[in-house]
Design a protein around this motif. Structure first.
Motif, PDB file in Angstrom:
ATOM      1  N   ILE A 139       0.835  -1.198   0.000  1.00 47.05           N
ATOM      2  CA  ILE A 139       0.000   0.000   0.000  1.00 47.05           C
ATOM      3  C   ILE A 139       0.874   1.253   0.000  1.00 47.05           C
ATOM      4  CG2 ILE A 139      -1.788   1.256   1.265  1.00 47.05           C
ATOM      5  CD1 ILE A 139      -2.619  -1.481  -0.001  1.00 47.05           C
ATOM      6  N   ASN A 140       0.529   2.209  -0.867  1.00 48.03           N
ATOM      7  CA  ASN A 140       1.305   3.449  -0.942  1.00 48.03           C
ATOM      8  C   ASN A 140       0.627   4.579  -0.154  1.00 48.03           C
ATOM      9  OD1 ASN A 140      -0.793   4.411  -2.531  1.00 48.03           O
ATOM     10  ND2 ASN A 140       0.375   4.383  -4.427  1.00 48.03           N
ATOM     11  N   TYR A 141       1.145   5.781  -0.280  1.00 53.62           N
ATOM     12  CA  TYR A 141       0.611   6.925   0.465  1.00 53.62           C
ATOM     13  C   TYR A 141      -0.832   7.256   0.081  1.00 53.62           C
ATOM     14  CZ  TYR A 141       1.641   9.274  -3.905  1.00 53.62           C
ATOM     15  OH  TYR A 141       1.684   9.609  -5.232  1.00 53.62           O
ATOM     16  N   GLY A 142      -1.299   6.789  -1.067  1.00 48.60           N
ATOM     17  CA  GLY A 142      -2.678   7.023  -1.486  1.00 48.60           C
ATOM     18  C   GLY A 142      -3.649   6.013  -0.899  1.00 48.60           C
ATOM     19  N   GLY A 143      -3.116   5.065  -0.142  1.00 49.95           N
ATOM     20  CA  GLY A 143      -3.951   4.060   0.506  1.00 49.95           C
ATOM     21  C   GLY A 143      -4.361   2.908  -0.400  1.00 49.95           C
ATOM     22  N   HIS A 144      -3.699   2.787  -1.559  1.00 47.81           N
ATOM     23  CA  HIS A 144      -4.017   1.684  -2.469  1.00 47.81           C
ATOM     24  C   HIS A 144      -2.717   1.029  -2.969  1.00 47.81           C
ATOM     25  CE1 HIS A 144      -4.155   5.332  -5.264  1.00 47.81           C
ATOM     26  NE2 HIS A 144      -3.038   4.710  -5.543  1.00 47.81           N
ATOM     27  N   LEU A 145      -2.864  -0.020  -3.761  1.00 45.81           N
ATOM     28  CA  LEU A 145      -1.721  -0.742  -4.322  1.00 45.81           C
ATOM     29  C   LEU A 145      -0.814   0.219  -5.078  1.00 45.81           C
ATOM     30  CD1 LEU A 145      -0.475  -3.608  -4.988  1.00 45.81           C
ATOM     31  CD2 LEU A 145      -1.869  -3.540  -7.076  1.00 45.81           C
ATOM     32  N   GLY A 146       0.445   0.263  -4.672  1.00 40.05           N
ATOM     33  CA  GLY A 146       1.418   1.137  -5.315  1.00 40.05           C
ATOM     34  C   GLY A 146       1.992   0.514  -6.577  1.00 40.05           C
ATOM     35  N   HIS A 147       2.533   1.356  -7.444  1.00 40.21           N
ATOM     36  CA  HIS A 147       3.095   0.875  -8.704  1.00 40.21           C
ATOM     37  C   HIS A 147       4.227  -0.121  -8.474  1.00 40.21           C
ATOM     38  CE1 HIS A 147       4.398   0.766 -12.839  1.00 40.21           C
ATOM     39  NE2 HIS A 147       5.613   1.058 -12.437  1.00 40.21           N
ATOM     40  N   ASP A 148       5.113   0.190  -7.547  1.00 41.02           N
ATOM     41  CA  ASP A 148       6.229  -0.719  -7.275  1.00 41.02           C
ATOM     42  C   ASP A 148       5.727  -2.086  -6.817  1.00 41.02           C
ATOM     43  OD1 ASP A 148       5.281   0.501  -4.925  1.00 41.02           O
ATOM     44  OD2 ASP A 148       7.205   0.253  -3.905  1.00 41.02           O
ATOM     45  N   ALA A 149       4.685  -2.101  -6.012  1.00 38.41           N
ATOM     46  CA  ALA A 149       4.113  -3.359  -5.544  1.00 38.41           C
ATOM     47  C   ALA A 149       3.387  -4.081  -6.679  1.00 38.41           C
ATOM     48  CB  ALA A 149       3.163  -3.107  -4.382  1.00 38.41           C
ATOM     49  N   ALA A 150       2.762  -3.329  -7.586  1.00 37.60           N
ATOM     50  CA  ALA A 150       2.092  -3.949  -8.735  1.00 37.60           C
ATOM     51  C   ALA A 150       3.109  -4.686  -9.601  1.00 37.60           C
ATOM     52  CB  ALA A 150       1.351  -2.893  -9.545  1.00 37.60           C
ATOM     53  N   VAL A 151       4.273  -4.073  -9.806  1.00 36.66           N
ATOM     54  CA  VAL A 151       5.326  -4.718 -10.595  1.00 36.66           C
ATOM     55  C   VAL A 151       5.819  -5.982  -9.870  1.00 36.66           C
ATOM     56  CG1 VAL A 151       7.663  -4.444 -11.518  1.00 36.66           C
ATOM     57  CG2 VAL A 151       6.004  -2.582 -11.736  1.00 36.66           C
ATOM     58  N   SER A 152       5.965  -5.914  -8.568  1.00 33.38           N
ATOM     59  CA  SER A 152       6.363  -7.101  -7.792  1.00 33.38           C
ATOM     60  C   SER A 152       5.299  -8.188  -7.861  1.00 33.38           C
ATOM     61  CB  SER A 152       6.626  -6.725  -6.336  1.00 33.38           C
ATOM     62  OG  SER A 152       7.772  -5.905  -6.253  1.00 33.38           O
ATOM     63  N   LEU A 153       4.038  -7.792  -7.870  1.00 35.84           N
ATOM     64  CA  LEU A 153       2.941  -8.747  -7.987  1.00 35.84           C
ATOM     65  C   LEU A 153       3.020  -9.488  -9.331  1.00 35.84           C
ATOM     66  CD1 LEU A 153      -0.640  -8.180  -6.909  1.00 35.84           C
ATOM     67  CD2 LEU A 153      -0.259  -8.840  -9.253  1.00 35.84           C
ATOM     68  N   LEU A 154       3.317  -8.778 -10.416  1.00 35.21           N
ATOM     69  CA  LEU A 154       3.494  -9.411 -11.722  1.00 35.21           C
ATOM     70  C   LEU A 154       4.660 -10.386 -11.696  1.00 35.21           C
ATOM     71  CD1 LEU A 154       3.060  -6.270 -14.036  1.00 35.21           C
ATOM     72  CD2 LEU A 154       1.324  -7.992 -13.433  1.00 35.21           C
ATOM     73  N   HIS A 155       5.734  -9.979 -11.046  1.00 37.35           N
ATOM     74  CA  HIS A 155       6.915 -10.837 -10.922  1.00 37.35           C
ATOM     75  C   HIS A 155       6.576 -12.113 -10.156  1.00 37.35           C
ATOM     76  CE1 HIS A 155      11.364 -11.214  -9.510  1.00 37.35           C
ATOM     77  NE2 HIS A 155      11.071 -12.072 -10.450  1.00 37.35           N
ATOM     78  N   GLU A 156       5.856 -11.987  -9.068  1.00 31.19           N
ATOM     79  CA  GLU A 156       5.461 -13.150  -8.266  1.00 31.19           C
ATOM     80  C   GLU A 156       4.592 -14.105  -9.095  1.00 31.19           C
ATOM     81  OE1 GLU A 156       4.914 -15.893  -5.219  1.00 31.19           O
ATOM     82  OE2 GLU A 156       6.363 -14.251  -5.337  1.00 31.19           O
ATOM     83  N   ALA A 157       3.640 -13.561  -9.822  1.00 36.98           N
ATOM     84  CA  ALA A 157       2.766 -14.403 -10.650  1.00 36.98           C
ATOM     85  C   ALA A 157       3.573 -15.138 -11.719  1.00 36.98           C
ATOM     86  CB  ALA A 157       1.675 -13.555 -11.289  1.00 36.98           C
ATOM     87  N   ARG A 158       4.485 -14.421 -12.372  1.00 34.71           N
ATOM     88  CA  ARG A 158       5.324 -15.036 -13.405  1.00 34.71           C
ATOM     89  C   ARG A 158       6.194 -16.141 -12.827  1.00 34.71           C
ATOM     90  NH1 ARG A 158       7.405 -10.676 -15.004  1.00 34.71           N
ATOM     91  NH2 ARG A 158       9.385 -10.837 -13.923  1.00 34.71           N
ATOM     92  N   ARG A 159       6.767 -15.901 -11.663  1.00 34.75           N
ATOM     93  CA  ARG A 159       7.615 -16.925 -11.020  1.00 34.75           C
ATOM     94  C   ARG A 159       6.801 -18.154 -10.645  1.00 34.75           C
ATOM     95  NH1 ARG A 159      12.613 -15.454  -7.609  1.00 34.75           N
ATOM     96  NH2 ARG A 159      12.634 -17.686  -7.794  1.00 34.75           N
ATOM     97  N   ARG A 160       5.569 -17.947 -10.195  1.00 33.39           N
ATOM     98  CA  ARG A 160       4.707 -19.094  -9.859  1.00 33.39           C
ATOM     99  C   ARG A 160       4.440 -19.949 -11.094  1.00 33.39           C
ATOM    100  NH1 ARG A 160       0.032 -16.837  -5.734  1.00 33.39           N
ATOM    101  NH2 ARG A 160       1.455 -16.005  -4.162  1.00 33.39           N
ATOM    102  N   TRP A 161       4.158 -19.292 -12.216  1.00 34.25           N
ATOM    103  CA  TRP A 161       3.897 -20.031 -13.448  1.00 34.25           C
ATOM    104  C   TRP A 161       5.141 -20.788 -13.899  1.00 34.25           C
ATOM    105  CZ3 TRP A 161       2.079 -17.524 -18.691  1.00 34.25           C
ATOM    106  CH2 TRP A 161       1.648 -18.533 -19.553  1.00 34.25           C
ATOM    107  N   LEU A 162       6.269 -20.111 -13.885  1.00 29.87           N
ATOM    108  CA  LEU A 162       7.521 -20.772 -14.270  1.00 29.87           C
ATOM    109  C   LEU A 162       7.814 -21.952 -13.357  1.00 29.87           C
ATOM    110  CD1 LEU A 162       9.661 -17.607 -15.016  1.00 29.87           C
ATOM    111  CD2 LEU A 162       8.841 -19.263 -16.702  1.00 29.87           C
TER     112      LEU A 162
END
Length: 147
Positions: A25-48
């Motif tokens: 969560i970022n200062y706006g109280g929602h999912l931050g961009h940096d965390a969104a990119v990490s979320l994509l990375h986590e999903a990709r690693r799970r698939w691999l």
């Protein structure tokens, strides 16, 4: 929000759920961009991992990110359970694209594209795609939920 510039595949080959954590969560109280990119990375690693592959290239060819494109459609908040649908497109001799749709309930939180190169980390250069790469990815159960 319209997503004209990023076309998603007609069908997705992999699905996983990821919960939004406090650190996302970022200062706006929602999912931050940096965390969104990490979320994509986590999903990709799970698939691999489900396909017996890894980004570091234990089989000789790993993956390295060449481009990232993200389009946001809705906010995501702490403890939201996000569904990540993934597919591979643009398969070439030394690179491919992963396409992502991340949603919650009936709303699309984001869609994204990562252009990944096949990379030999010991030689520090792009290499040819492993012959069985796509076969291994698409052999993973389409209704996977690797939480």
């Amino acid at each position: 929000m319209k997503h004209d510039r990023l076309v998603l595949p007609a069908a997705f080959a992999f699905v996983t759920d990821i919960a939004v954590q406090a650190r996302d969560i970022n200062y706006g109280g929602h999912l931050g961009h940096d965390a969104a990119v990490s979320l994509l990375h986590e999903a990709r690693r799970r698939w691999l991992a489900a396909a017996g592959l890894d980004e570091a290239g234990s089989g000789g060819a790993g993956l390295i990110m060449l481009e990232l494109e993200v389009h946001y459609g809705a906010e995501a908040f702490w403890a939201d359970r996000l569904r990540v649908d993934m597919g591979v497109t643009g398969l070439g001799p030394v690179r491919c694209e992963f396409r992502y749709r991340v949603g919650r309930g009936g709303s699309e939180v984001l869609r994204a594209r990562t252009l990944m190169g096949f990379f030999d980390y010991s030689a520090r250069r792009l290499v040819r795609r492993p012959a069985d790469f796509l076969t291994r990815l698409t052999a993973v159960n389409e209704e996977s939920d690797n939480v």
